[in-house]
Design a protein around this motif. Sequence first.
Motif, PDB file in Angstrom:
ATOM      1  N   ILE A  75     -48.836   7.051   6.887  1.00 45.29           N
ATOM      2  CA  ILE A  75     -48.865   5.618   6.576  1.00 45.29           C
ATOM      3  C   ILE A  75     -47.564   5.171   5.920  1.00 45.29           C
ATOM      4  N   LEU A  76     -47.147   5.888   4.875  1.00 39.96           N
ATOM      5  CA  LEU A  76     -45.924   5.502   4.169  1.00 39.96           C
ATOM      6  C   LEU A  76     -44.692   5.676   5.049  1.00 39.96           C
ATOM      7  N   GLY A  77     -44.656   6.743   5.822  1.00 42.34           N
ATOM      8  CA  GLY A  77     -43.524   6.946   6.724  1.00 42.34           C
ATOM      9  C   GLY A  77     -43.425   5.850   7.766  1.00 42.34           C
ATOM     10  N   LEU A  78     -44.582   5.423   8.295  1.00 40.14           N
ATOM     11  CA  LEU A  78     -44.597   4.341   9.279  1.00 40.14           C
ATOM     12  C   LEU A  78     -44.099   3.041   8.670  1.00 40.14           C
ATOM     13  N   LEU A  79     -44.591   2.705   7.482  1.00 40.83           N
ATOM     14  CA  LEU A  79     -44.183   1.456   6.830  1.00 40.83           C
ATOM     15  C   LEU A  79     -42.708   1.468   6.460  1.00 40.83           C
ATOM     16  N   ILE A  80     -42.241   2.568   5.892  1.00 36.06           N
ATOM     17  CA  ILE A  80     -40.833   2.659   5.495  1.00 36.06           C
ATOM     18  C   ILE A  80     -39.923   2.652   6.712  1.00 36.06           C
ATOM     19  N   GLY A  81     -40.309   3.398   7.750  1.00 37.90           N
ATOM     20  CA  GLY A  81     -39.487   3.467   8.952  1.00 37.90           C
ATOM     21  C   GLY A  81     -39.346   2.129   9.652  1.00 37.90           C
ATOM     22  N   THR A  82     -40.455   1.405   9.771  1.00 34.16           N
ATOM     23  CA  THR A  82     -40.390   0.094  10.423  1.00 34.16           C
ATOM     24  C   THR A  82     -39.654  -0.931   9.560  1.00 34.16           C
ATOM     25  N   ASP A 159     -42.050  14.598   1.615  1.00 34.86           N
ATOM     26  CA  ASP A 159     -42.122  14.615   3.074  1.00 34.86           C
ATOM     27  C   ASP A 159     -42.203  13.245   3.728  1.00 34.86           C
ATOM     28  N   MET A 160     -42.530  12.191   2.966  1.00 35.19           N
ATOM     29  CA  MET A 160     -42.699  10.892   3.621  1.00 35.19           C
ATOM     30  C   MET A 160     -41.370  10.364   4.157  1.00 35.19           C
ATOM     31  N   TRP A 161     -40.257  10.808   3.566  1.00 34.21           N
ATOM     32  CA  TRP A 161     -38.958  10.340   4.042  1.00 34.21           C
ATOM     33  C   TRP A 161     -38.631  10.917   5.405  1.00 34.21           C
ATOM     34  N   PHE A 162     -39.055  12.161   5.630  1.00 32.79           N
ATOM     35  CA  PHE A 162     -38.847  12.758   6.951  1.00 32.79           C
ATOM     36  C   PHE A 162     -39.696  12.052   7.993  1.00 32.79           C
ATOM     37  N   ALA A 163     -40.948  11.733   7.642  1.00 31.42           N
ATOM     38  CA  ALA A 163     -41.800  10.966   8.549  1.00 31.42           C
ATOM     39  C   ALA A 163     -41.206   9.593   8.808  1.00 31.42           C
ATOM     40  N   ALA A 164     -40.636   8.977   7.762  1.00 31.24           N
ATOM     41  CA  ALA A 164     -39.992   7.666   7.922  1.00 31.24           C
ATOM     42  C   ALA A 164     -38.810   7.746   8.875  1.00 31.24           C
ATOM     43  N   LEU A 165     -38.061   8.838   8.803  1.00 31.08           N
ATOM     44  CA  LEU A 165     -36.923   9.011   9.709  1.00 31.08           C
ATOM     45  C   LEU A 165     -37.379   9.122  11.156  1.00 31.08           C
ATOM     46  N   LEU A 166     -38.470   9.837  11.385  1.00 34.69           N
ATOM     47  CA  LEU A 166     -39.004   9.957  12.745  1.00 34.69           C
ATOM     48  C   LEU A 166     -39.456   8.602  13.283  1.00 34.69           C
ATOM     49  N   PHE A 167     -40.129   7.827  12.439  1.00 34.35           N
ATOM     50  CA  PHE A 167     -40.589   6.508  12.876  1.00 34.35           C
ATOM     51  C   PHE A 167     -39.418   5.535  13.038  1.00 34.35           C
ATOM     52  N   LEU A 168     -38.394   5.680  12.218  1.00 31.90           N
ATOM     53  CA  LEU A 168     -37.219   4.835  12.364  1.00 31.90           C
ATOM     54  C   LEU A 168     -36.550   5.063  13.713  1.00 31.90           C
ATOM     55  N   VAL A 169     -36.406   6.320  14.082  1.00 30.55           N
ATOM     56  CA  VAL A 169     -35.815   6.640  15.390  1.00 30.55           C
ATOM     57  C   VAL A 169     -36.699   6.119  16.517  1.00 30.55           C
ATOM     58  N   ALA A 170     -38.034   6.257  16.365  1.00 28.56           N
ATOM     59  CA  ALA A 170     -38.956   5.765  17.398  1.00 28.56           C
ATOM     60  C   ALA A 170     -38.882   4.244  17.506  1.00 28.56           C
TER      61      ALA A 170
END
Length: 283
Positions: A75-82, A159-170
Amino acid sequence: MKKSELFFLLIFPFLFFIVSHLIPLFYGVALSFTDPKGNFVGLQNYYTAVNDHRFWGGIRFTFIYAFSTAALNLILGLLIGTFINQIRRGQGILKSVFLIPWAIPLTVWGLENRIIFSRDFGILNNVLIDTGITTTPLPWLGDPSLATISVIVSSVYRDMWFAALLFLVACQMIPQDFYDLAVIHGASALQTFRFITLPLLRRTIITVGTLLFIFAVQAFDIPYSLTYGGPAWATHTTAMYIFRRSLHYGDYEVGTALSSIWVLVIFGLVGTSFTFLGRKTMR
């Protein structure tokens, strides 16, 4: 290079990987059927393992930890990435910054967080007292419930920053035309996120969530370095308990039985996860 030569060139590393893992696995399974003197005892070690309440307590905490961290990181990675995707300048710097927590060794990260969550000199308690939220220091690592929260928060913050990076790239793979068209039709930012970003990130969400859960089930370093499995075994993971039973207590035979049971559970989870993942991503 011929295809046959390329095949043999690639098959040897694969065979080495398989053999190097299967030999210890089969040896461990064979050891689980013996006593310390090497005598065959059948399923006695497995009976001891199944009736070990600390083993089941470790499994319980492992799944609480895995589901909580995977959901929060997703959830946090998705929000931060977008959110970062909307920033036009400085994304390259942010991508580098995102990887800093993930690049820190897990044991070092856990020891650093002991300073944050310490009851007597921890930064967190100082902030809570200075802001008037609490008047007495909280035993973050001394209370079972607070220790569970501390371990989960420590892992998520890393780990949420790594998830955010993946969602940012997506997000950057989504054509900008969709967003331009939404603006023309007067869609709000929330509507754009709900009807454009989320549907187009569906496969990424499933993939990242599955991988985060699989990684979390294997947790060892952060709980071990942060709480050492305490207090009162409240935060010991399955991997940590197998390590303790085998190496600290010297009960290798029961430890290998515990490992065999846990390997079957992991294989089942991984197989089910990737089967589910394959079906979802093919739709």
